[in-house]
Design an enzyme around this catalytic site. Structure first.
Site, mmCIF file in Angstrom:
data_model
loop_
_atom_site.group_PDB
_atom_site.id
_atom_site.type_symbol
_atom_site.label_atom_id
_atom_site.label_comp_id
_atom_site.label_asym_id
_atom_site.label_seq_id
_atom_site.Cartn_x
_atom_site.Cartn_y
_atom_site.Cartn_z
ATOM 1 N N GLY A 148 0.816 -1.190 0.000
ATOM 2 C CA GLY A 148 0.000 0.000 0.000
ATOM 3 C C GLY A 148 0.860 1.255 0.000
ATOM 4 N N CYS A 149 0.214 2.402 -0.272
ATOM 5 C CA CYS A 149 0.979 3.630 -0.411
ATOM 6 C C CYS A 149 1.521 4.102 0.928
ATOM 7 C CB CYS A 149 0.124 4.703 -1.075
ATOM 8 S SG CYS A 149 -1.477 4.969 -0.303
ATOM 9 N N TYR A 150 0.674 4.151 1.952
ATOM 10 C CA TYR A 150 1.177 4.514 3.281
ATOM 11 C C TYR A 150 2.256 3.542 3.754
ATOM 12 C CZ TYR A 150 -2.650 7.920 4.210
ATOM 13 O OH TYR A 150 -3.509 8.990 4.198
ATOM 14 N N PRO A 151 1.990 2.216 3.667
ATOM 15 C CA PRO A 151 2.995 1.269 4.166
ATOM 16 C C PRO A 151 4.368 1.427 3.515
ATOM 17 C CG PRO A 151 0.888 0.165 3.937
ATOM 18 C CD PRO A 151 0.721 1.545 3.344
ATOM 19 N N THR A 152 4.410 1.787 2.240
ATOM 20 C CA THR A 152 5.711 1.966 1.598
ATOM 21 C C THR A 152 6.487 3.100 2.257
ATOM 22 O OG1 THR A 152 4.906 1.114 -0.520
ATOM 23 C CG2 THR A 152 6.846 2.543 -0.589
#
Lengths: 344, 344, 344, 344
Positions: A148-152
């Site tokens: 996901g974008c946040y997790p990256t």
């Protein structure tokens, strides 16, 4: 050249995949499916692609996805898990940009995503596609769960201090801010320009789907359970994620955080550690696959502040997916994804 | 009606003071000074005021400020301290919207503001104008230091838990986000629309002037030294501050944070505690003197998350200044500052 | 005080009506209806109104609209025409902010609005609520058709030169630009922040519903058929309309356009003619009922350029509706609608 | 590969030239000058270029510009004319992105640009760099005057109808809208985000420097004097120009405007004529060298409406400059400038 299919090409990750793959020297896009826009020219929906692509959206049912070497799922959650098994059986590799294969704990996944998982047995074999952590596994993977974008942004930011075990991993804090494209190309009131512009708000403070994904990733890195407080916010901009990360140092002795970050990412093409004292801006990664990171220790206190920015649609989605593709197919890792950010 | 003067009326706090004071039933604006725009109609500089004001900017030197009952300084830092003594001697009350009288520790002030203080002896007698904490002192004050925009949102947000002594005040974290008007009406590259729009960044992580002001305020509330990590960010919007505050609970027993917040602010006209589970948006206070606060305890961990929003030009500057004026002159505290926020 | 009802209070004109009427000294809001949000606190939907209103949305069916002195319809097109007759029969006055009663030519209306008109007989008696043209008729009207947002800015801009008959009314050009709130609070893809921000486009060039409304209005003013080219554009901002109007002078003799405009609007409280050479900005009317106009004749050619700005939700909708209400009920015309614009 | 120098690399056209030229396969950037930032790493000023360039800004005085094959001037107006002669004498080709060589009439130039021209004799030999009109001359030019951003969008839009002589060229109207980057990377109050955001205004209606440039270009195309009304506006977005053009048809017979436009630009790689009935959006050309055009004839009246969009920093500046470079040096015209627009 490899034959590539895209399932669900009408959203923002879809058009971003197209922008990148069209100019990728080792890729031939053979199929793009869309349930709703079947039969429409891709360049009619996305006028930015006029002159660059000559494909129509095809219906998922009749499509020749099993003739591809690789299929990207740029679909809502819950679609890839329906089709993965058949494609894998046909020898097609898969990169899922949605969440179907990201969480190893099926019960946890089902709680957050509100549906029953269609192929729990595949989840175990799926590789989490964060190359800076999992490069070796990605190389031999058939099924990659694109992060996901946040997790990256959060995992890359915390990575060095968590790997080294020098912070209190029971109380990490991730205060993250996202541009509105992170919510996708869906008609919703709260992301209308008249609602989201000239405004700032937190959301999902009681709980957010990316929370367990980050916890799982950092737990693996730390080798022990990690707890974090995760607060997402909506920024009135189109692209970009800015993670402001807080961690308490556990060692009292002198630590050169700048050196630790520079060394950890020295060989990473897509992670740029800024010089000491600098602050990354989201626009400096706009349209690019770069994650820029700065590490601070204000007033020399025991609280470390890490700033990590990405373009949510590139390093946070389509660009990272192509990075994974490059690794899976033995292409140079940066091939086709070294665009220079667009400023201003 | 009282006679009011404004020194430095050409910035954003100046025009916002005018917007409010023009419609205040107990105020007659008699003088607005500006070194650069002396002689110009106020409504020529601010076309929004056409038809509502018939004054010209006057030169500070020849102005009749000592005939006023009250003078607001909407000037850059370092101006009010030059003129305060003479005005106070003439019986004029002062509200300084800049920072000259906010910090009691003169050495600390001089370090952050980069100049020698012109009247350190007045600093001790100045009252910090945050009515929700200092109402009684403000009532009898002649010289009020109007709080900064970040400090207002942060102190109001932390107030209940710090007052009650239920959080670790050695490790508070304030992750704050401001609209661009907070940087003032000054020609600068980094706040150009082409630079600041579609962008998000932190700044001043190594140190920011509002840090010691917040520490001083919370230290007074806590009755012991408070330490906090303070990270400001620039949001691509015009008005609004969003403070996301983190504190670790020190008591393990069950605590009803929602009730604590509702009780603490029950009689405060300008602090609105949202129902449990809600998230305040900056636009819901746009153009108003309200501070909206929500308190969360995600996953029932020991980390409290407080969300606090204000309009930086109103409750963070001009509106709070008029609130202080109302208290100082015995007017109803909400008089002239109960405008409804402008949505959308 | 009069009793006022609002039908359809969940859109942008609805919340704007509320913002204005809540503070109007002669109005008591007794009913707000909404089919979808029936039973919900108004201040839950619009947090900006917290503390200012204590009403719930009621279901249209069971509502006591016929007890009101006046009902505003802030509904989609086609609703007011269903309910107008019964209310008028009950002695309730009506102001329709939608389009049901704007166009006298029923066939033309049905063509543009794609439905059959429910009460064509009422259209003839409805008064077009543009006070600067129709004040006398509005005073005695029971049913007022509040003008569209584009038509208000365009008609006021063209009014003086068309009234005087000094321009070629067969070839008027209106190049108009609107903020996104003009599209309403509806979930649609093309007005998402990620679509409409950092973007500019024309739309509806082949035809737009406001075209016949403007033609009808100007034809009445001119006393002969008027033809215009009308090109609307979408601006990445929330509020505001900017009309750039072009007309060819038919008289070769010297004409003092500035004087003509100033004289025509000398007694109009809500039309502000700027000094010669100035350009109005939409933000100078943000949140206010003002229309600011500038008239230019570049290079002394025979083409006149008129610039006209309004806030589409105030003078282009809710504010003008309240102006009409004030006229209909004999209140001072500016009562409750003299808010100062919000800058910055 | 050719050796290229850039004079004045710190503005928006400078950084855009760098973004394009860094990835151009036939270019080696050898020198970038800046009076103010001399000695600073280019990638320190523009963090978006980190990892892509390893040059420092050099002082103009000591720079080795005369060793280049080509020098771009990305400077303010009035700089290139000081240095052009010496460079041309040294055999260096020049593309000036400023206005020094655009206007053939020296007196007119001096009136609009407020200075005396330093080398009027070179103006005559300079070639106006709009390839779609002047390709043949550009091929053999040593000194190219790169067109302004507005003139590019306006001339390309009007080109077919003016060339064919089917419109009244005494009364053309160009209603043009520009993103804020068109004002450059200069610290100014009126382009601050807090001033220009959520706002729309016209400016320069009495007169604008691009007016004579457009008139000169269209006059040449028409073969007779052309008159136009030119009204520029500022849009709250970063990049993009949208020209809405109005012309009166002089021939009454049936004309297929769509076919005329498609044929005129059939072989042009950077002009895209949209299908009939469509409206171009500025974002569909963001970051690309494309000009998209649509032609309309609303209500079949005699007024033609042409919509023309470009990215002001690419086709309106740096991209067009590189297109000219490609032509001058015999490279394929699209080399290095076929980036796909960035959406969303």
């Amino acid at each position: 050249m490899i034959k590539v299919g895209i399932v669900g090409g009408t959203g923002y990750t879809g058009v971003e995949l197209l922008r990148i793959l069209i100019q990728h020297p080792e890729v031939k896009i053979t199929t793009i499916t869309s349930r709703n826009e079947s039969g429409m020219d891709v360049a009619e929906l996305f006028a930015s692609l006029r002159g660059h692509i000559d494909l129509k959206f095809s219906d998922p049912s009749g499509s020749a996805l099993d003739q591809c070497d690789l299929v990207f799922f740029a679909t809502p959650n819950g679609i890839a898990m329906q089709q993965a098994e058949a494609l894998l059986d046909a020898g097609v590799k898969i990169i899922d940009l949605a969440a179907d294969f990201r969480i190893k704990d099926i019960a946890e996944w089902e709680k957050w995503y509100g549906m029953q998982h269609a192929c729990p047995e595949l989840v175990a074999s799926a590789v989490y596609g964060l190359p800076e952590i999992n490069r070796a596994e990605i190389k031999s993977a058939c099924l990659v769960a694109n992060p996901g974008c946040y997790p990256t942004a959060v995992q890359l930011g915390f990575l060095p201090v968590v790997e080294m075990g020098i912070v209190d991993t029971n109380h990490l804090i991730a205060d993250v801010k996202s541009g509105v494209s992170g919510a996708g190309r869906k008609a919703e009131v709260h992301t209308l320009l008249a609602e989201a512009s000239d405004n700032f708000k937190a959301y999902g403070v009681p709980g957010h789907r990316h929370h367990p994904e980050i916890r799982q990733g950092l737990t693996r890195v730390a080798g022990k359970p990690v707890e974090l407080t995760f607060v997402p916010h909506l920024v009135p901009m189109i692209r970009g994620i800015h993670a402001t990360l807080y961690a308490r140092l556990t060692k009292k002795r002198k630590i050169d955080l700048q050196a630790i970050y520079e060394e950890r990412f020295a060989t990473e093409a897509f992670v740029d550690v800024l010089p000491a004292g600098k602050h990354p801006e989201t626009r400096t990664v706009r349209g690019s696959n770069i994650c820029r990171i700065a590490v601070h220790r204000p007033q020399n206190s025991d609280t470390v502040v890490i700033l990590s920015v990405t373009d949510n649609l590139v390093k946070g989605a389509a660009g990272q997916a192509v990075q994974n593709m490059n690794i899976m197919f033995g292409f140079p890792e940066t091939l086709g994804i070294s665009q220079i950010p667009l400023i201003p």
